[in-house]
Design a protein around this motif. Structure first.
Motif, PDB file in Angstrom:
ATOM      1  N   THR A  69       2.161  13.034 -97.582  1.00 20.67           N
ATOM      2  CA  THR A  69       2.293  13.119 -96.124  1.00 20.67           C
ATOM      3  C   THR A  69       2.931  14.453 -95.741  1.00 20.67           C
ATOM      4  O   THR A  69       2.484  15.112 -94.796  1.00 20.67           O
ATOM      5  N   GLU A  70       3.945  14.865 -96.482  1.00 20.31           N
ATOM      6  CA  GLU A  70       4.598  16.149 -96.209  1.00 20.31           C
ATOM      7  C   GLU A  70       3.616  17.302 -96.383  1.00 20.31           C
ATOM      8  O   GLU A  70       3.553  18.210 -95.549  1.00 20.31           O
ATOM      9  N   VAL A  71       2.838  17.281 -97.464  1.00 20.83           N
ATOM     10  CA  VAL A  71       1.851  18.341 -97.706  1.00 20.83           C
ATOM     11  C   VAL A  71       0.807  18.340 -96.597  1.00 20.83           C
ATOM     12  O   VAL A  71       0.471  19.389 -96.049  1.00 20.83           O
ATOM     13  N   ARG A  72       0.319  17.159 -96.254  1.00 22.11           N
ATOM     14  CA  ARG A  72      -0.714  17.045 -95.212  1.00 22.11           C
ATOM     15  C   ARG A  72      -0.193  17.603 -93.897  1.00 22.11           C
ATOM     16  O   ARG A  72      -0.884  18.368 -93.222  1.00 22.11           O
ATOM     17  N   GLU A  73       1.019  17.224 -93.536  1.00 24.91           N
ATOM     18  CA  GLU A  73       1.587  17.710 -92.278  1.00 24.91           C
ATOM     19  C   GLU A  73       1.798  19.221 -92.310  1.00 24.91           C
ATOM     20  O   GLU A  73       1.633  19.900 -91.295  1.00 24.91           O
ATOM     21  N   GLU A  74       2.131  19.755 -93.473  1.00 25.59           N
ATOM     22  CA  GLU A  74       2.326  21.200 -93.608  1.00 25.59           C
ATOM     23  C   GLU A  74       1.018  21.961 -93.404  1.00 25.59           C
ATOM     24  O   GLU A  74       0.990  23.030 -92.798  1.00 25.59           O
ATOM     25  N   TYR A  75      -0.083  21.402 -93.886  1.00 28.49           N
ATOM     26  CA  TYR A  75      -1.351  22.122 -93.880  1.00 28.49           C
ATOM     27  C   TYR A  75      -2.265  21.811 -92.701  1.00 28.49           C
ATOM     28  O   TYR A  75      -3.141  22.610 -92.381  1.00 28.49           O
TER      29      TYR A  75
END
Length: 134
Positions: A69-75
């Motif tokens: 979720t953190e990676v998705r939100e970052e990208y």
């Protein structure tokens, strides 16, 4: 974590990770080239998906999902703001690589992660167990 947010995140993750086995196969000799058709098979598509995951597997899934979720939100904003399709694809591939790393760092393999994510989306029994562990 909100159940709807997790479901959306799981769905987005499945979409991004669906290419992972394909990319792994491209780095090896393709099954079509060798006449071997025993490449990656999608257990959900085959209808024989495992759904009796143990609590340890589900806890690893939850931890991996939080990182994803953190990676998705970052990208997601970077991908949407990309000024070309090529740049967006490169960002998607980078995000996908980071998501794969997150899964592996949490002690899971991609097929197991995808199987749990699919079961979470389609099997109330699995969804209820994951939600209870969160």
């Amino acid at each position: 974590m909100n159940m709807n947010k997790l479901l959306v995140s799981v769905t987005a993750s499945i979409v991004l990770l669906a290419a992972a086995p394909t990319m792994a196969e491209q780095n090896q000799q393709s099954p079509a080239a060798t006449g071997d058709s025993s490449g990656y098979a999608n257990p959900a598509a085959a209808g024989s998906q495992k759904t009796n995951f143990n609590d340890a597997e589900l806890k690893k899934f939850i931890a991996a999902q939080e990182g994803i979720t953190e990676v998705r939100e970052e990208y997601i904003e970077k991908i949407e703001a990309a000024d070309s399709q090529e740049k967006a694809q490169k960002l998607q591939m980078k995000a996908n690589d980071e998501m794969v790393s997150v899964i592996e760092e949490n002690g899971m393999d991609i097929p197991t992660y995808n199987a749990i994510a699919t079961a979470y989306s389609s099997e109330p029994k699995v969804r209820n167990r994951v939600d209870a562990l969160m």
